[in-house]
Design a protein around this motif. Structure first.
Motif, PDB file in Angstrom:
ATOM      1  N   GLY A  61      50.329  51.881  26.881  1.00  0.00           N
ATOM      2  CA  GLY A  61      51.370  52.800  26.392  1.00  0.00           C
ATOM      3  C   GLY A  61      52.744  52.244  26.629  1.00  0.00           C
ATOM      4  N   LYS A  62      53.510  52.144  25.553  1.00  0.00           N
ATOM      5  CA  LYS A  62      54.822  51.494  25.611  1.00  0.00           C
ATOM      6  C   LYS A  62      55.807  52.220  26.509  1.00  0.00           C
ATOM      7  CE  LYS A  62      57.025  48.697  22.075  1.00  0.00           C
ATOM      8  NZ  LYS A  62      56.174  48.154  21.053  1.00  0.00           N
ATOM      9  N   ASP A  63      55.740  53.557  26.499  1.00  0.00           N
ATOM     10  CA  ASP A  63      56.758  54.311  27.219  1.00  0.00           C
ATOM     11  C   ASP A  63      56.322  54.683  28.633  1.00  0.00           C
ATOM     12  OD1 ASP A  63      58.348  54.253  24.981  1.00  0.00           O
ATOM     13  OD2 ASP A  63      57.274  55.942  24.086  1.00  0.00           O
ATOM     14  N   ALA A  64      55.348  53.946  29.117  1.00  0.00           N
ATOM     15  CA  ALA A  64      54.891  54.271  30.479  1.00  0.00           C
ATOM     16  C   ALA A  64      56.078  54.210  31.439  1.00  0.00           C
ATOM     17  CB  ALA A  64      53.818  53.274  30.902  1.00  0.00           C
ATOM     18  N   PRO A  65      56.156  55.182  32.361  1.00  0.00           N
ATOM     19  CA  PRO A  65      57.292  55.194  33.283  1.00  0.00           C
ATOM     20  C   PRO A  65      57.315  53.978  34.205  1.00  0.00           C
ATOM     21  CG  PRO A  65      55.697  56.928  33.819  1.00  0.00           C
ATOM     22  CD  PRO A  65      55.242  56.297  32.555  1.00  0.00           C
ATOM     23  N   SER A  66      56.200  53.261  34.216  1.00  0.00           N
ATOM     24  CA  SER A  66      56.104  52.116  35.123  1.00  0.00           C
ATOM     25  C   SER A  66      56.740  50.846  34.559  1.00  0.00           C
ATOM     26  CB  SER A  66      54.643  51.853  35.424  1.00  0.00           C
ATOM     27  OG  SER A  66      53.897  51.897  34.237  1.00  0.00           O
ATOM     28  N   MET A 118      49.516  51.511  36.814  1.00  0.00           N
ATOM     29  CA  MET A 118      49.227  52.950  36.908  1.00  0.00           C
ATOM     30  C   MET A 118      50.516  53.741  36.701  1.00  0.00           C
ATOM     31  SD  MET A 118      46.011  52.922  37.601  1.00  0.00           S
ATOM     32  CE  MET A 118      44.839  51.616  38.000  1.00  0.00           C
ATOM     33  N   PRO A 119      50.481  54.968  36.305  1.00  0.00           N
ATOM     34  CA  PRO A 119      49.266  55.711  35.997  1.00  0.00           C
ATOM     35  C   PRO A 119      48.753  55.394  34.594  1.00  0.00           C
ATOM     36  CG  PRO A 119      51.187  57.121  35.719  1.00  0.00           C
ATOM     37  CD  PRO A 119      51.701  55.796  36.174  1.00  0.00           C
ATOM     38  N   LEU A 120      47.430  55.516  34.428  1.00  0.00           N
ATOM     39  CA  LEU A 120      46.827  55.376  33.106  1.00  0.00           C
ATOM     40  C   LEU A 120      46.854  56.744  32.422  1.00  0.00           C
ATOM     41  CD1 LEU A 120      43.714  53.211  34.027  1.00  0.00           C
ATOM     42  CD2 LEU A 120      45.670  52.481  32.646  1.00  0.00           C
ATOM     43  N   ARG A 125      39.065  56.925  32.085  1.00  0.00           N
ATOM     44  CA  ARG A 125      38.392  57.100  33.371  1.00  0.00           C
ATOM     45  C   ARG A 125      38.811  55.962  34.309  1.00  0.00           C
ATOM     46  NH1 ARG A 125      33.303  57.005  35.848  1.00  0.00           N
ATOM     47  NH2 ARG A 125      32.563  55.364  34.461  1.00  0.00           N
ATOM     48  N   LEU A 126      39.615  56.343  35.295  1.00  0.00           N
ATOM     49  CA  LEU A 126      40.227  55.365  36.198  1.00  0.00           C
ATOM     50  C   LEU A 126      39.189  54.489  36.894  1.00  0.00           C
ATOM     51  CD1 LEU A 126      42.833  54.421  37.599  1.00  0.00           C
ATOM     52  CD2 LEU A 126      42.497  56.224  39.278  1.00  0.00           C
ATOM     53  N   ARG A 127      38.112  55.137  37.367  1.00  0.00           N
ATOM     54  CA  ARG A 127      37.111  54.425  38.164  1.00  0.00           C
ATOM     55  C   ARG A 127      36.487  53.270  37.376  1.00  0.00           C
ATOM     56  NH1 ARG A 127      33.336  54.930  42.533  1.00  0.00           N
ATOM     57  NH2 ARG A 127      32.703  52.745  42.640  1.00  0.00           N
ATOM     58  N   ALA A 128      36.225  53.504  36.075  1.00  0.00           N
ATOM     59  CA  ALA A 128      35.609  52.454  35.256  1.00  0.00           C
ATOM     60  C   ALA A 128      36.545  51.251  35.128  1.00  0.00           C
ATOM     61  CB  ALA A 128      35.265  53.013  33.876  1.00  0.00           C
ATOM     62  N   VAL A 129      37.833  51.533  35.000  1.00  0.00           N
ATOM     63  CA  VAL A 129      38.807  50.442  34.859  1.00  0.00           C
ATOM     64  C   VAL A 129      38.906  49.652  36.165  1.00  0.00           C
ATOM     65  CG1 VAL A 129      41.239  49.898  34.430  1.00  0.00           C
ATOM     66  CG2 VAL A 129      40.110  51.690  33.092  1.00  0.00           C
ATOM     67  N   ILE A 130      38.988  50.372  37.270  1.00  0.00           N
ATOM     68  CA  ILE A 130      39.098  49.708  38.579  1.00  0.00           C
ATOM     69  C   ILE A 130      37.862  48.841  38.840  1.00  0.00           C
ATOM     70  CG2 ILE A 130      39.099  50.138  41.079  1.00  0.00           C
ATOM     71  CD1 ILE A 130      40.937  52.511  40.561  1.00  0.00           C
ATOM     72  N   ASP A 131      36.686  49.408  38.517  1.00  0.00           N
ATOM     73  CA  ASP A 131      35.440  48.662  38.738  1.00  0.00           C
ATOM     74  C   ASP A 131      35.378  47.387  37.907  1.00  0.00           C
ATOM     75  OD1 ASP A 131      34.560  50.470  40.553  1.00  0.00           O
ATOM     76  OD2 ASP A 131      33.128  51.474  39.240  1.00  0.00           O
ATOM     77  N   ALA A 132      36.093  47.381  36.760  1.00  0.00           N
ATOM     78  CA  ALA A 132      36.027  46.226  35.864  1.00  0.00           C
ATOM     79  C   ALA A 132      36.824  45.027  36.395  1.00  0.00           C
ATOM     80  CB  ALA A 132      36.541  46.607  34.478  1.00  0.00           C
ATOM     81  N   ILE A 133      37.766  45.271  37.292  1.00  0.00           N
ATOM     82  CA  ILE A 133      38.598  44.162  37.790  1.00  0.00           C
ATOM     83  C   ILE A 133      37.767  43.264  38.696  1.00  0.00           C
ATOM     84  CG2 ILE A 133      40.667  43.553  39.116  1.00  0.00           C
ATOM     85  CD1 ILE A 133      41.779  46.343  38.457  1.00  0.00           C
ATOM     86  N   PRO A 135      37.032  41.412  41.766  1.00  0.00           N
ATOM     87  CA  PRO A 135      37.641  41.565  43.100  1.00  0.00           C
ATOM     88  C   PRO A 135      38.433  40.328  43.540  1.00  0.00           C
ATOM     89  CG  PRO A 135      35.356  42.299  43.135  1.00  0.00           C
ATOM     90  CD  PRO A 135      35.598  41.704  41.767  1.00  0.00           C
ATOM     91  N   ALA A 136      38.049  39.151  43.028  1.00  0.00           N
ATOM     92  CA  ALA A 136      38.763  37.922  43.399  1.00  0.00           C
ATOM     93  C   ALA A 136      40.151  37.857  42.753  1.00  0.00           C
ATOM     94  CB  ALA A 136      37.944  36.699  42.982  1.00  0.00           C
ATOM     95  N   LYS A 137      40.361  38.673  41.686  1.00  0.00           N
ATOM     96  CA  LYS A 137      41.658  38.684  40.994  1.00  0.00           C
ATOM     97  C   LYS A 137      42.422  39.982  41.263  1.00  0.00           C
ATOM     98  CE  LYS A 137      40.171  35.533  37.376  1.00  0.00           C
ATOM     99  NZ  LYS A 137      40.440  35.008  36.037  1.00  0.00           N
ATOM    100  N   ASP A 138      41.856  40.817  42.115  1.00  0.00           N
ATOM    101  CA  ASP A 138      42.392  42.154  42.371  1.00  0.00           C
ATOM    102  C   ASP A 138      43.501  42.072  43.420  1.00  0.00           C
ATOM    103  OD1 ASP A 138      42.629  44.947  42.743  1.00  0.00           O
ATOM    104  OD2 ASP A 138      41.067  44.909  44.300  1.00  0.00           O
ATOM    105  N   ILE A 139      44.660  41.527  43.017  1.00  0.00           N
ATOM    106  CA  ILE A 139      45.685  41.223  44.023  1.00  0.00           C
ATOM    107  C   ILE A 139      46.402  42.461  44.547  1.00  0.00           C
ATOM    108  CG2 ILE A 139      46.022  38.862  43.184  1.00  0.00           C
ATOM    109  CD1 ILE A 139      48.719  39.981  41.972  1.00  0.00           C
ATOM    110  N   ASP A 140      46.167  43.633  43.943  1.00  0.00           N
ATOM    111  CA  ASP A 140      46.751  44.856  44.511  1.00  0.00           C
ATOM    112  C   ASP A 140      45.692  45.691  45.238  1.00  0.00           C
ATOM    113  OD1 ASP A 140      48.942  46.324  45.198  1.00  0.00           O
ATOM    114  OD2 ASP A 140      49.086  47.432  43.323  1.00  0.00           O
ATOM    115  N   GLY A 141      44.560  45.054  45.517  1.00  0.00           N
ATOM    116  CA  GLY A 141      43.572  45.653  46.414  1.00  0.00           C
ATOM    117  C   GLY A 141      43.054  47.023  46.036  1.00  0.00           C
ATOM    118  N   ILE A 142      42.824  47.265  44.734  1.00  0.00           N
ATOM    119  CA  ILE A 142      42.347  48.611  44.370  1.00  0.00           C
ATOM    120  C   ILE A 142      40.842  48.670  44.115  1.00  0.00           C
ATOM    121  CG2 ILE A 142      44.560  49.384  43.468  1.00  0.00           C
ATOM    122  CD1 ILE A 142      43.471  49.050  40.646  1.00  0.00           C
ATOM    123  N   HIS A 143      40.196  47.510  43.948  1.00  0.00           N
ATOM    124  CA  HIS A 143      38.744  47.502  43.722  1.00  0.00           C
ATOM    125  C   HIS A 143      38.013  47.979  44.989  1.00  0.00           C
ATOM    126  CE1 HIS A 143      34.684  45.979  43.068  1.00  0.00           C
ATOM    127  NE2 HIS A 143      34.981  45.972  41.781  1.00  0.00           N
TER     128      HIS A 143
END
Ligand code: NAP
Length: 317
Positions: A61-66, A118-120, A125-133, A135-143
């Motif tokens: 989403g282009k207008d994400a507040p992030s 984030m936020p999505l 479904r947040l959990r599915a996205v997190i699970d897809a990362i 873990p070796a590339k998960d540099i923000d430690g959310i997996h």
């Protein structure tokens, strides 16, 4: 895997007891120091591997507040020579589209770190996205794997904000060991990892949240207070124990101004040390994210045999 490993050496630890106008714990100078070290590591990596470390941020989403946060990350990466970019999906993207994008990045050998901003949208479904990362590339430690490693005291990737909240204490020479600490907030990305990190540093930790009955009573007993609630002015000077050290993780916009979760004016009269907002935890968060990326890159990218250095000259971080 190393247990209780810290990415930085432990500084000397002067006692903090008196409350005579709080010392400001500013993140900017510490962040600059970290960025200088990262730039050297990036240059070494790039020379050895023939490519810079790579980061991709997935934004939906282009207008994400992030977006502002994203721009800050990209600028920080460019300054130290990291190849950073983003993959932008339209706001209506399905969860499947987001997870398949993440999986493509997992397979891309030039990408060492992946962040999903984030936020999505609530439809995903947040959990599915997190699970897809990966873990070796998960540099923000959310997996969950990295969250589990932190819980067990092993050396995975830490959520950068929680890491910054504790690192600012360590780097400022504030003693943590044996201290009574209160963390306000129990989110998976900030409150809980900050609490686990404080336990790892041998503090005695109480975690408070929106159902805590006597927040002021808990805060009053704490020598270290980490506030990550997203509620402006939640902690006031009147609630603090004299001489407490206060880490304000909150970022809120009030009347067009960025403020934390702590009423800074009253808290600084009682605390012995306090992080300002902005300028405290925030700058350190971004710098630490870069250290996570270089670590991910060094772990993943094989050194071409022609330029491989003897193993003892490559520090395993
Ligand atoms: P979150 O997911 O909304 O979690 C907020 C936590 O605070 C929850 O555990 C909630 O309790 C608790 N809480 C809310 N109101 C409370 C109250 N009145 N009393 C006690 N506890 C209360 O937020 P988050 O993602 O963890 O972020 C927390 C803050 O950090 C936000 O201001 C955010 O903008 C900021 N942040 C800063 C950075 C940075 O780099 N500095 C990065 C990320 C986030 P329940 O669990 O009971 O709901």
């Amino acid at each position: 895997m190393a247990r209780h490993a810290n990415p930085f050496p432990r500084p000397s630890v002067p006692e903090v007891t008196a409350a005579s106008g709080a010392r400001l714990l500013e993140g900017g100078a510490i962040a600059e120091e970290i960025r200088t070290a990262v730039a050297e590591d990036v240059a070494t990596f790039t020379a050895a591997r023939g490519r810079p470390p790579g980061l991709r941020v997935v934004i939906v989403g282009k207008d994400a507040p992030s977006t502002v946060y994203l721009e800050r990350i990209l600028r920080g990466c460019a300054k130290v020579g990291i190849d950073a970019g983003f993959v932008e999906l339209e706001g209506e993207a399905t969860g499947t589209r987001v997870t398949s994008t993440v999986r493509e990045l997992n397979k891309d050998g030039s990408v060492d770190g992946v962040i999903v901003q984030m936020p999505l949208p609530p439809t995903i479904r947040l959990r599915a996205v997190i699970d897809a990362i990966d873990p070796a590339k998960d540099i923000d430690g959310i997996h969950p794997l990295n969250a589990g490693l932190l819980r067990l005291g092993y050396d995975g990737f830490l959520p950068a904000t929680a890491h910054a909240a504790v690192e600012i204490l360590r780097r400022s020479g504030i003693g943590i060991e044996g201290r009574d600490a209160v963390v306000i907030g129990r989110s998976a990305v900030v409150g809980m990892p900050a609490a686990f990190l404080l336990v790892r540093e041998d503090a005695t930790v109480t975690v408070c949240h929106s159902r805590t009955r006597d927040l002021a009573g808990h805060v009053r007993r704490a020598e270290i207070v980490v506030v990550a609630a997203g509620v402006p002015g939640l902690v006031t000077g009147q609630m603090l124990r004299p001489g407490a050290v206060v880490v304000d993780v909150g970022i809120n916009v009030v009347d067009g101004r960025i403020v934390g979760d702590v009423d800074f004016a009253s808290a600084r009269e009682v605390a012995s040390a306090i992080t300002p907002v902005p300028g405290g935890v925030g700058p350190l968060t971004n710098a630490l994210l870069l250290t996570h990326l270089i670590r991910a890159a060094e772990r993943q990218a094989p050194v071409p045999p022609s330029i491989a250095q003897p193993a003892h000259s490559r520090g395993d971080r």
